[in-house]
Design a protein around this motif. Structure first.
Motif, short mmCIF file in Angstrom:
data_model
loop_
_atom_site.label_atom_id
_atom_site.label_comp_id
_atom_site.label_asym_id
_atom_site.label_seq_id
_atom_site.Cartn_x
_atom_site.Cartn_y
_atom_site.Cartn_z
N SER A 143 -3.52 8.10 13.31
CA SER A 143 -3.98 7.12 13.02
C SER A 143 -2.89 6.05 14.20
O SER A 143 -1.64 6.04 13.84
CB SER A 143 -3.40 5.50 11.48
OG SER A 143 -4.09 4.70 11.87
N THR A 182 0.97 -1.52 0.31
CA THR A 182 -0.18 -0.09 0.14
C THR A 182 1.04 0.97 -0.34
O THR A 182 1.94 0.85 -0.02
CB THR A 182 -1.06 -0.31 1.34
OG1 THR A 182 -2.01 1.00 1.38
CG2 THR A 182 -0.69 0.06 2.62
N LEU A 221 -1.82 11.32 7.09
CA LEU A 221 -2.13 10.42 8.15
C LEU A 221 -2.13 9.84 9.05
O LEU A 221 -2.48 8.75 10.11
CB LEU A 221 -3.12 9.20 7.06
CG LEU A 221 -3.95 9.35 6.13
CD1 LEU A 221 -4.29 8.69 4.97
CD2 LEU A 221 -5.53 10.45 6.73
N VAL A 240 1.23 10.47 -2.87
CA VAL A 240 0.54 9.40 -3.52
C VAL A 240 0.51 9.45 -4.64
O VAL A 240 0.54 8.27 -5.13
CB VAL A 240 -0.33 9.19 -2.62
CG1 VAL A 240 -1.29 7.66 -2.75
CG2 VAL A 240 -0.39 9.02 -1.30
N ILE A 288 -0.92 3.00 12.17
CA ILE A 288 0.07 3.49 11.42
C ILE A 288 1.20 3.93 12.64
O ILE A 288 1.95 3.33 11.95
CB ILE A 288 0.29 4.02 10.42
CG1 ILE A 288 -0.90 3.05 9.93
CG2 ILE A 288 1.04 4.69 9.30
CD1 ILE A 288 -1.86 5.02 8.75
N ILE A 290 0.06 5.11 1.47
CA ILE A 290 -0.12 6.45 2.19
C ILE A 290 0.85 7.02 2.48
O ILE A 290 1.56 8.06 2.69
CB ILE A 290 -0.44 5.47 3.92
CG1 ILE A 290 -0.31 4.18 3.26
CG2 ILE A 290 -1.10 6.64 5.12
CD1 ILE A 290 -0.21 2.89 5.18
N ASP A 291 -0.76 8.27 2.03
CA ASP A 291 -0.13 9.91 2.86
C ASP A 291 0.36 9.61 3.74
O ASP A 291 -0.44 9.14 5.46
CB ASP A 291 -1.92 10.56 2.46
CG ASP A 291 -1.62 12.51 2.47
OD1 ASP A 291 -0.55 12.71 3.25
OD2 ASP A 291 -1.64 12.54 1.53
N TYR A 292 1.17 10.24 4.31
CA TYR A 292 1.76 10.90 5.12
C TYR A 292 1.44 11.18 6.73
O TYR A 292 1.26 10.68 7.33
CB TYR A 292 3.85 11.47 5.46
CG TYR A 292 4.56 11.60 6.25
CD1 TYR A 292 5.16 10.93 6.99
CD2 TYR A 292 4.25 13.15 6.93
CE1 TYR A 292 5.88 10.79 7.87
CE2 TYR A 292 5.08 13.38 7.91
CZ TYR A 292 5.81 12.31 8.73
OH TYR A 292 6.69 12.58 10.00
N SER A 331 4.85 10.78 1.94
CA SER A 331 3.89 9.20 1.52
C SER A 331 4.40 8.46 2.51
O SER A 331 6.02 8.30 2.46
CB SER A 331 3.40 8.75 -0.01
OG SER A 331 4.58 8.71 -0.81
#
Length: 94
Positions: A28, A18, A24, A69, A31, A20-22, A54
């Motif tokens: 989370s 995957t 995020l 991303v 993460i 992922i946008d940094y 990302s």
């Protein structure tokens, strides 16, 4: 095929789990925990001077990429398109 993810890192597209946008990461805990555990195992490749946009998760490593991303997605799709062009030219005997 391969994808250049920035900072002179090139990975095989088949290994990508995957992207992922940094931004995020801070929202989370899952993460953050995943990255924390991979850092303990020395399986995180940081970007230069923490300019990550990302997070690229592969089978074996987590890469912090300075590319967005969207940019990485375009690069991955470009490789798919090139593969299709190569397949078409082989079918036509070109």
């Amino acid at each position: 095929m391969f994808i250049h993810i920035g900072d002179d890192h090139v990975i095989q597209s088949k290994d990508v789990v995957t992207i992922i946008d940094y931004s995020l990461m801070a929202s989370s805990s899952i993460i953050e925990e995943m990255i924390f555990n991979q850092r303990k195992n020395k399986q995180v490749v940081e970007t230069e001077e923490n300019h990550a946009k990302s997070i690229v998760v592969t089978k074996d490593y987590i890469y912090f990429s300075p590319l967005s991303v969207y940019t990485l997605k375009k690069r991955a799709n470009m490789m798919t398109t090139l593969n299709k062009l190569e397949d078409y030219s082989e079918e036509q005997g070109i």
